[in-house]
Every structure is written in structure tokens, then in C-alpha cells.
Design a protein around this motif. Structure first.
Motif, mmCIF file in Angstrom:
data_model
loop_
_atom_site.group_PDB
_atom_site.id
_atom_site.type_symbol
_atom_site.label_atom_id
_atom_site.label_comp_id
_atom_site.label_asym_id
_atom_site.label_seq_id
_atom_site.Cartn_x
_atom_site.Cartn_y
_atom_site.Cartn_z
ATOM 1 N N THR A 53 0.855 -1.194 0.000
ATOM 2 C CA THR A 53 0.000 0.000 0.000
ATOM 3 C C THR A 53 0.888 1.239 0.000
ATOM 4 O O THR A 53 0.902 2.031 -0.956
ATOM 5 C CB THR A 53 -0.925 0.017 1.244
ATOM 6 N N ARG A 54 1.662 1.402 1.072
ATOM 7 C CA ARG A 54 2.462 2.611 1.276
ATOM 8 C C ARG A 54 3.521 2.824 0.185
ATOM 9 O O ARG A 54 3.622 3.912 -0.408
ATOM 10 C CB ARG A 54 3.194 2.556 2.633
ATOM 11 N N THR A 55 4.324 1.791 -0.054
ATOM 12 C CA THR A 55 5.488 1.971 -0.937
ATOM 13 C C THR A 55 5.043 2.239 -2.368
ATOM 14 O O THR A 55 5.539 3.166 -3.023
ATOM 15 C CB THR A 55 6.404 0.737 -0.859
ATOM 16 N N ARG A 104 9.614 -4.329 -6.436
ATOM 17 C CA ARG A 104 9.509 -5.103 -5.182
ATOM 18 C C ARG A 104 9.386 -6.571 -5.549
ATOM 19 O O ARG A 104 8.620 -6.924 -6.456
ATOM 20 C CB ARG A 104 8.298 -4.663 -4.362
ATOM 21 N N HIS A 132 15.144 -2.769 2.319
ATOM 22 C CA HIS A 132 14.033 -1.869 1.953
ATOM 23 C C HIS A 132 14.592 -0.451 2.186
ATOM 24 O O HIS A 132 14.246 0.219 3.148
ATOM 25 C CB HIS A 132 12.825 -2.160 2.834
ATOM 26 N N GLN A 135 12.552 2.764 2.900
ATOM 27 C CA GLN A 135 11.890 2.746 4.209
ATOM 28 C C GLN A 135 12.861 3.265 5.283
ATOM 29 O O GLN A 135 12.491 4.070 6.139
ATOM 30 C CB GLN A 135 11.443 1.317 4.554
HETATM 31 N N1 CP Z 1 6.243 -0.262 4.883
HETATM 32 C C1 CP Z 1 5.883 -0.828 3.724
HETATM 33 O O1 CP Z 1 6.726 -1.245 2.919
HETATM 34 O O2 CP Z 1 4.530 -0.890 3.520
HETATM 35 P P1 CP Z 1 3.815 -1.521 2.225
HETATM 36 O O3 CP Z 1 4.106 -3.012 2.259
HETATM 37 O O4 CP Z 1 2.349 -1.207 2.382
HETATM 38 O O5 CP Z 1 4.419 -0.897 1.013
#
Ligand code: CP
Length: 305
Positions: A53-55, A104, A132, A135
């Protein structure tokens, strides 16, 4: 640098430089216009073989805020489902002449392998339990903005370190910038040889948190535990969940961090995740900024840069 594959190999100067660039990107993201032209005319493809979601969202927004044309490859509906390999998929996209591929993958080292094959810049958005790097950068930016520095702070990284690329990248970055890093995990979730990464190891959460400036909780990655010992979530929270009583052992102004996605009631109590010491939403905001900084740094000769 042509690619951005990990924190390993970056100098403290390079890390600081990216954090400075990210500060500028925070200002852009907070402005009304939210746009720069640094990557105008450039093509960015996000290729995510694992859920995100975030990345993924922040790489997409980062590219758009820099003026790039951004395409999200829908791997679930792609020819990967027909058996096409990672490299064949990447070479197919490479033939369409992107400038940057954000990748990813569930296998450690897969993104570096792909980077050797393609012509464009490659950014690691998480490879297995390896790294990562963006992050770790967003975590560092969050800490630096709140505490004014990284050097000399005690940062407790707590939970499922064994399966965590976030922990690895953070340990590398925080050590490079002079923090004191603690690896806090039950024995079953500690990678062997973790001491060699320059951390002090604590097997009880209470010991690891005591006096810390930053408490960074990690998600219990049950999906990576097939065939091995899987703790029950109730038992895990009892011994390793962050609640108010345990957080009280850290410094009174300690920051609570979590990379997300969170398992509420497993590694962190809801009242802590939503509490006054939590900077979890700020971490998400910084994610867009550091991804802008990284992509801009990789394509410095871009129009308008
Ligand atoms: N922190 C992180 O990588 O979140 P996502 O898996 O939602 O990208």
C-alpha cells in the motif's frame, strides 16, 4: 549512482545528502501546487511482485509530483501469471524504454539481478528479507525532524527481525549515522549473526525498550513463517506487544514508529499506535518525500532539474 538497491555501500555523506533533498521534497509536497518538473518527459514503471500500500502509492505520487509519466504494472493480471519469469518480464518492460523501474520482489537479491540486465535506473522497493532502503531513509527523516539528529540516539528495533528487510536497512543506516541500535526480539525471531551488524541484542522487550529514544515496532510476518514455528498472536502480544506499561520504560519523549502495515493487538496496542508518541502517519508522509529525493538523485540530468 545508476541504481538504488540498498543502504549497504552508501556513505554517511550520501545518506545525509538524500535526507537534505527529501527536506526540499517535503516542502514541495506541502505546497499548494505539489509539482516539480524534475522528471518531466521521463517514464517510471512500478513493478511490484508483492503486495504494497504505502510503498507503491508513495512511489507513484513521488513520480507524479516530479512530473514523470508513471505506470503501475498490475502483476496480478500480467503474463507473470502465465509463467513468464522475472527477467523476461523486466526485459519486456525495458524494451519500452522506461527511465526508471521501481521493483519489489519476494526474493532477496532479485532486484539487484534485474538491475544488471536492464538499461534504465532501478530502485529497490523491498527484496525479500534483504533490504528496503527507502523505508530506512523515511524512518531516518522522521526521526531527524522530530529529534533534530540521529547521532547518539538509542533506537530499539523490536519484533520479527528475522524476516525484516526494514530492520536490516534501518540497522545499516542508523549505524552509519551514529545511532546506538538495539535488536530486540525473541530468540526464534533473531537472525543468526545479527550482533555482527553492530547492534546490541535484547531478548526481552522490557530490557530492549528501557531508556530508548525511539521504539520501532516491526510487523509479525506470519506469511513468511510456513513450516517453521508460528507464534499465536495472543501469546506474542503478551510477551512482545508494545502497550502503555512497556512504553513507559522508554524515555518520556520517545517516538513510537512502525513501518506498516500494522497488526493491531499483535505487535502494538491500538492505543499506542494512535497515541501521542506515535509518528506512524508522519512516516508515511516522509515516504513520498524520500522517494522523490531518490528518483531525482538517480536522474540528475533530467529536464528542469
Ligand atoms: N512499509 C511498507 O513497505 O509498507 P507496504 O508493504 O504497504 O508498502
Amino acid at each position: 549512482r545508476r541504481h538504488f538497491l540498498g543502504i549497504a555501500g552508501l556513505s554517511p555523506f550520501e545518506i545525509e545528502h538524500l535526507l537534505e533533498r527529501a527536506e526540499e521534497a517535503v516542502a514541495v509536497s506541502r505546497s499548494r501546487e505539489k509539482k516539480k518538473a524534475a522528471l518531466r518527459g521521463r517514464t517510471q514503471i512500478n513493478l511490484f511482485f508483492e503486495a504494497s500500500t504505502r510503498t507503491q502509492a508513495s512511489f507513484e505520487l513521488a513520480g507524479k509530483r516530479l512530473g514523470a509519466d508513471v505506470m503501475n504494472m498490475a502483476v496480478a493480471n500480467s503474463s507473470v501469471k502465465k509463467g513468464e519469469t522475472l527477467i523476461d518480464t523486466a526485459m519486456t518492460l525495458n524494451a519500452m524504454r522506461p527511465d526508471i523501474l521501481v521493483v519489489r520482489h519476494h526474493a532477496a537479491g532479485a532486484v539487484a539481478l534485474l538491475a544488471q540486465k536492464v538499461d534504465c535506473a532501478v530502485v529497490n522497493a523491498g527484496d525479500g528479507a534483504h533490504e528496503h532502503p527507502t523505508q530506512a531513509l523515511l524512518d531516518a527523516l522522521t526521526i531527524r525532524r522530530r529529534k533534530g539528529r540521529i547521532a547518539g540516539l538509542t533506537v530499539a528495533i523490536c519484533g520479527d527481525i528475522l524476516h525484516s528487510r526494514v530492520a536490516r536497512s534501518n540497522i545499516l543506516l542508523l549505524n552509519a549515522l551514529g545511532a546506538r541500535v538495539r535488536a530486540v526480539a525473541p530468540s526464534t525471531l533473531l537472525p543468526s549473526g545479527i550482533e555482527d551488524m553492530g547492534v546490541t541484542v535484547h531478548r526481552r522487550l522490557e530490557d530492549g525498550i528501557e531508556g530508548a529514544d525511539v521504539v520501532m515496532m516491526l510487523r509479525l510476518q506470519r506469511e513468511r513463517m510456513e513450516g517453521s514455528f508460528v507464534p499465536s498472536v495472543r501469546e506474542y502480544f503478551r510477551f512482545f506487544g508494545l502497550d502503555a506499561a512497556r512504553l513507559a520504560l522508554a524515555k518520556p519523549d520517545a517516538l513510537v514508529m512502525h513501518p506498516g502495515p500494522m497488526n493491531r493487538g499483535v505487535e502494538i496496542a491500538s492505543e499506542i499506535a494512535d497515541g501521542p508518541q506515535s509518528v506512524i502517519e508522519e512516516q508515511v508522509e516522509m515516504g513520498v518525500a524520500v522517494r522523490m529525493a531518490v528518483m531525482e538523485a538517480l536522474l540528475p540530468e533530467a529536464v528542469g532539474a
